[in-house]
Design a protein around this motif. Structure first.
Motif: not given
Ligand code: C2E
Ligand code: MG
Ligand code: MG
Ligand code: MG
Length: 291
Positions: A102-105, A131-142
């Protein structure tokens, strides 16, 4: 049977079963290193919104490049990973990779959501949603750019946990799709209790529906049911234009299938998206340049 019992003590192991078990044991051995040895890869298949013609998101589908066997399809190794518990590590990897994608796109100016499949076996981890919510937050995606697909079997298994799971994800803006709908055994009352955002009609109903009035009747019913529960409907396995036309006439929201595009590598997807005429309602129609 009793005839098979004896000599070597394998009372109910036919040679074929023995071979199968051996293959499974070997696959399991080999799979243990798949994540750390970078043998896993995500392919992506686009989903098209019928009214606008836009690609709304892509589904991430895992592929395993086994050094000895070549490409192994998920239908073969995911069930095994579920049995051995390795599915948790794989699931975590899939989400990390999808979020990185998502970040690369974004760097290409492409704002697209990615849907990942979550196995029912991953739910033995009670903190999965957090854990999923945390992963999403850490990735900083929209917000909203990661979506998850679950199957009906989850609804049957742990109802309260499933409800908590959905609520935790939705509070974080993560939309949920009910995958392979119609193939499980969940009763309609489960549907009322579990507010998923999207419903994916299993491809067994969609395949060759244009020549099968019974399939059409079922697809109709699923679309009506899903819409009445405020769900967006995606038809899976659309292989022919005739199916797309029928689904459009039946007010199905979106389609996914070989007719639009097969699952493809990240590079192929980026090219597909950059070429895609998202301002055109009908399939690509290249107007000649003015002379
Ligand atoms: P699924 O989630 O229902 O994914 C759709 C499957 O249908 C994919 O198979 C896709 O390649 C295939 N497909 C798409 N369009 C068509 C079409 O027009 N015709 C036909 N015949 N098939 C089509 P794939 O990639 O082999 O994956 C199979 C299943 O493996 C998935 O079904 C999903 O249940 C599981 N899976 C795939 N990736 C993952 C993953 O990352 N995690 C987990 N837990 N399961 C995964
Ligand atoms: Mg899926
Ligand atoms: Mg499916
Ligand atoms: Mg499936």
């Amino acid at each position: 049977s009793a005839k098979n019992a004896g000599r070597d003590g394998f009372a109910f192991f036919t040679p074929a079963m023995h071979e199968e078990a051996e293959t499974q044991a070997m696959l399991h051995q080999e799979m243990r290193f798949a994540v750390s040895d970078n043998q896993l890869e995500l392919h992506y298949q686009p989903i098209k919104h019928l009214d606008s013609g836009n690609i709304t998101h892509v589904e991430a589908l895992i592929r395993w490049h086994n050094p000895q066997r070549g490409l192994v399809r998920p239908d073969l190794f995911i069930p095994l990973a579920e049995k051995t518990g390795l599915i948790r590590e794989i699931g975590h990897w899939v989400r990390e990779e999808a979020l990185a994608m998502i970040n690369r796109m974004q760097q290409y100016g492409i704002q697209l959501s990615v849907a990942v499949n979550i196995s029912t076996a991953e739910f033995y981890d009670r903190e999965l949603a957090q854990k999923i919510v945390q992963q999403v937050q850490d990735a900083g995606v929209p917000r909203g750019s990661l979506m998850v697909e679950i199957t009906e079997s989850l609804l049957i298994r742990n109802q309260q946990e499933t409800l908590n799971f959905l609520q935790t994800l939705q509070a974080a803006g993560i939309r949920v799709a009910l995958d392979d709908f119609g193939t499980g055994f969940s009763s309609l009352s489960y549907l009322a209790a579990f507010p998923a955002d999207k419903l994916k009609i299993d491809r067994s109903f969609v395949h060759q529906m244009s020549s099968d009035s019974r399939k059409q009747a079922l697809v109709d019913t699923i679309i009506t049911l899903g819409h009445s529960l405020n769900m967006t409907i995606i038809a899976e396995g659309v292989e022919e234009e005739a199916d797309e036309i029928l689904l459009r006439a039946r007010a199905c929201d979106s389609i996914q299938g070989y007719f639009l595009a097969r699952p493809m590598t990240e590079t192929m997807l980026l090219n597909f998206l950059l070429d895609y005429p998202d301002d055109i309602r009908e399939p690509a129609r290249h107007n000649p340049l003015p002379v």
